[in-house]
Design an enzyme around this catalytic site. Structure first.
Site, PDB file in Angstrom:
ATOM      1  N   TYR A  82      31.833 -28.028 -38.954  1.00 61.69           N
ATOM      2  CA  TYR A  82      31.537 -29.406 -38.533  1.00 61.69           C
ATOM      3  C   TYR A  82      31.633 -30.399 -39.685  1.00 61.69           C
ATOM      4  CZ  TYR A  82      30.236 -27.991 -33.884  1.00 61.69           C
ATOM      5  OH  TYR A  82      30.280 -27.522 -32.606  1.00 61.69           O
TER       6      TYR A  82
ATOM      7  N   TYR B  38      25.713 -28.167 -24.255  1.00 60.06           N
ATOM      8  CA  TYR B  38      26.308 -27.470 -25.392  1.00 60.06           C
ATOM      9  C   TYR B  38      25.960 -25.990 -25.302  1.00 60.06           C
ATOM     10  CZ  TYR B  38      27.599 -25.725 -29.906  1.00 60.06           C
ATOM     11  OH  TYR B  38      28.189 -24.975 -30.891  1.00 60.06           O
TER      12      TYR B  38
ATOM     13  N   ASP C 257      20.405 -20.542 -20.704  1.00 52.55           N
ATOM     14  CA  ASP C 257      20.751 -20.460 -22.128  1.00 52.55           C
ATOM     15  C   ASP C 257      19.531 -20.853 -22.961  1.00 52.55           C
ATOM     16  OD1 ASP C 257      21.589 -20.880 -24.719  1.00 52.55           O
ATOM     17  OD2 ASP C 257      23.395 -21.998 -24.195  1.00 52.55           O
TER      18      ASP C 257
ATOM     19  N   LYS D 141      19.845 -17.524 -32.281  1.00 51.81           N
ATOM     20  CA  LYS D 141      19.071 -18.403 -33.177  1.00 51.81           C
ATOM     21  C   LYS D 141      17.733 -17.799 -33.655  1.00 51.81           C
ATOM     22  CE  LYS D 141      21.286 -22.765 -32.648  1.00 51.81           C
ATOM     23  NZ  LYS D 141      22.051 -23.179 -31.475  1.00 51.81           N
TER      24      LYS D 141
HETATM   25  C1  LIG Z   1      23.487 -23.068 -30.967  1.00 56.17           C
HETATM   26  C2  LIG Z   1      23.621 -22.890 -29.522  1.00 56.17           C
HETATM   27  C3  LIG Z   1      24.604 -22.050 -28.976  1.00 56.17           C
HETATM   28  C4  LIG Z   1      25.636 -21.348 -29.820  1.00 56.17           C
HETATM   29  O1  LIG Z   1      25.081 -20.438 -30.698  1.00 56.17           O
HETATM   30  P1  LIG Z   1      25.902 -20.014 -32.022  1.00 56.17           P
HETATM   31  O2  LIG Z   1      25.118 -18.875 -32.597  1.00 56.17           O
HETATM   32  O3  LIG Z   1      25.894 -21.219 -32.904  1.00 56.17           O
HETATM   33  O4  LIG Z   1      27.260 -19.619 -31.603  1.00 56.17           O
HETATM   34  C5  LIG Z   1      24.636 -21.904 -27.604  1.00 56.17           C
HETATM   35  N1  LIG Z   1      23.771 -22.537 -26.802  1.00 56.17           N
HETATM   36  C6  LIG Z   1      22.809 -23.339 -27.287  1.00 56.17           C
HETATM   37  C7  LIG Z   1      21.850 -23.992 -26.356  1.00 56.17           C
HETATM   38  C8  LIG Z   1      22.719 -23.571 -28.660  1.00 56.17           C
HETATM   39  O5  LIG Z   1      21.804 -24.414 -29.143  1.00 56.17           O
END
Ligand SMILES: *Cc1c(COP(=O)(O)O)cnc(C)c1O
Length: 422
Positions: free
Chosen positions: A17, A144, A236, A265
């Protein structure tokens, strides 16, 4: 000192980025401890964004480090097709106990985007295995879900996805639910219902969009409608899982269960790359067949890395401690008190908070954008005051590690107020 590492970095590294032309302010970090990052001049930064929303218990946590070290000396890696190991079994057992009771199986990957890819494949192939013809995906505006092609497809279209637009698959984007728009959302779902393979959403908080928030009751209503209509749901929780919302999972705020869930994460406390996708028996059973072609043909070299699983087990043990939740509650309360003040500032357009996540949206003339001049002023200002805050356009947000002290939070709040006077 900076200059040497910067020059070497610039010669060989391409950062995420980042427009590399003019990216001279890249900061070389040499070590980290608890809430703090230290650069090679010894300058200390408070990590107010948990290093891209991953660090839960602070950097270089000795308990997690020790567990990973021991794992590294016992079993560092083994192929996960045809083999298994204790850390992957234990982690799945521990996690499933905490998730909505319909979640029964864990599929491991190694980051958030791939956890989303697996979730999409599970739902799309579920229908294929059942002989249904359903191919469209439903997603929220401003979503996202990651940067790989499938994840990009179900994310909002913008400057990031522009060069790839023609290669992304068809998605029906709907607004996030409010008490006012529910009927129109239901109508939109009805219109496509025979064609919708699944609905993917970030529950409660759309992080990358600028910490946009919607209400648990409204999302529960929408989920309940999807359930009625037979639309599979992918929740998600890659960002919001593991305490961020003030509860273990966003699911704990909701009354409906999703079919599939994604995590990454905070899963390992932010120490090692690991992703996982969980699903209900409804999904799993559609793959469980005598027909070999009905298997889920997906895997990564580091699927269920024993090291990452050991880190996740250690992080979850820390998250089970009473003291961790006392800190989460304290952060929540301090955020709320601060917001009550901030909302009165003339430059502030909107403030929002869920759990440990706080966002302050500033007024600005030009259209809100990731590239807005505001973040270009604010980001270096915060760094100069010893704080890592990375505004999303005109939105200042905090996602601190749970170990952050009251004093450090107070200092951050003071510096934000100072920044509003710039
Ligand atoms: C960061 C994120 C992703 C992607 O995860 P990466 O480990 O960066 O590929 C997917 N969904 C959400 C809601 C996120 O915040």
């Amino acid at each position: 000192m900076h200059d040497d590492l910067r020059a070497r970095d610039q010669k060989v590294n391409w950062h995420p980025y980042t427009q590399m032309k003019g990216a001279s302010a890249i900061v070389p970090i040499v070590r980290a401890e608890g809430t703090y990052l230290y650069d090679n001049d010894g300058k200390r930064y408070i990590d107010a964004v948990s290093s891209w929303w991953v660090t839960l218990h602070g950097h270089a946590h000795p308990y997690i480090a020790d567990r990973v070290y021991r794992q590294l000396h016992t079993l560092e890696q083994v192929i996960f097709a045809g083999f298994t190991h204790e850390p992957a079994i234990q982690l799945a057992e521990n996690l499933l106990k905490l998730l909505p009771s319909n979640q029964e199986k864990v599929f491991y990957t190694d980051n958030g985007s791939t956890a989303v890819e697996v979730a999409l494949k599970m739902c799309i192939q579920y229908h294929a295995n059942k002989g249904h013809k359903k191919s469209k995906i439903l997603a929220f505006q401003n979503a996202y879900h990651g940067d790989t092609f499938g994840a990009m497809s179900v994310s909002a279209r913008g400057v990031w996805t522009e060069p790839f637009g023609h290669l992304l698959f068809d998605v029906i984007f709907i607004d996030v639910p409010t008490s006012d728009n529910m009927t129109s959302l239901f109508e939109e779902i009805d219109k496509h219902v025979d064609d919708i393979a699944c609905f993917i959403y970030e529950p409660l908080i759309q992080g990358a969009a600028g910490m946009l928030m919607h209400k648990p009751d409204d999302l529960s209503n929408l989920m309940s409608y999807c359930r009625q209509k037979g639309v599979l749901m992918i929740q998600d929780e890659i960002f919001v899982g593991f305490g961020r919302t003030g509860k273990w999972f966003a699911a704990d705020h909701l009354t409906e269960y999703p079919d599939v869930m994604c995590f990454s994460k905070g899963l390992t406390g932010g120490t090692m790359p690991l992703g996982l996708t969980t699903c209900s028996s409804i999904i799993y059973d559609a793959f469980y067949a005598d027909d070999k072609k009905k298997a889920l043909f997906h895997g990564h070299s580091f699927t269920a890395s024993p090291l990452a699983c050991a880190a996740a087990l250690a992080s979850m043990e820390l998250l089970l401690k009473k003291e961790t939740w006392e800190r989460i509650t304290a952060i929540e309360q301090k955020h709320q008190t601060f917001l009550a003040h901030t909302v009165l500032e003339s430059k502030v357009k909107n403030v929002r908070q869920t759990g440990t996540i706080l966002a302050i949206e500033l007024r600005q003339d030009e259209k809100t954008s990731y590239f807005s001049a505001l973040s270009e002023i604010l980001y270096p200002y915060f760094l100069s005051r010893g704080i890592l805050i990375r505004p999303l356009g005109n939105i200042i947000y905090l996602v601190p590690p749970y170990c952050i002290s009251d004093e450090d939070l107070d200092y951050i709040y003071t510096v934000i107020i100072d920044a509003l006077q710039l």
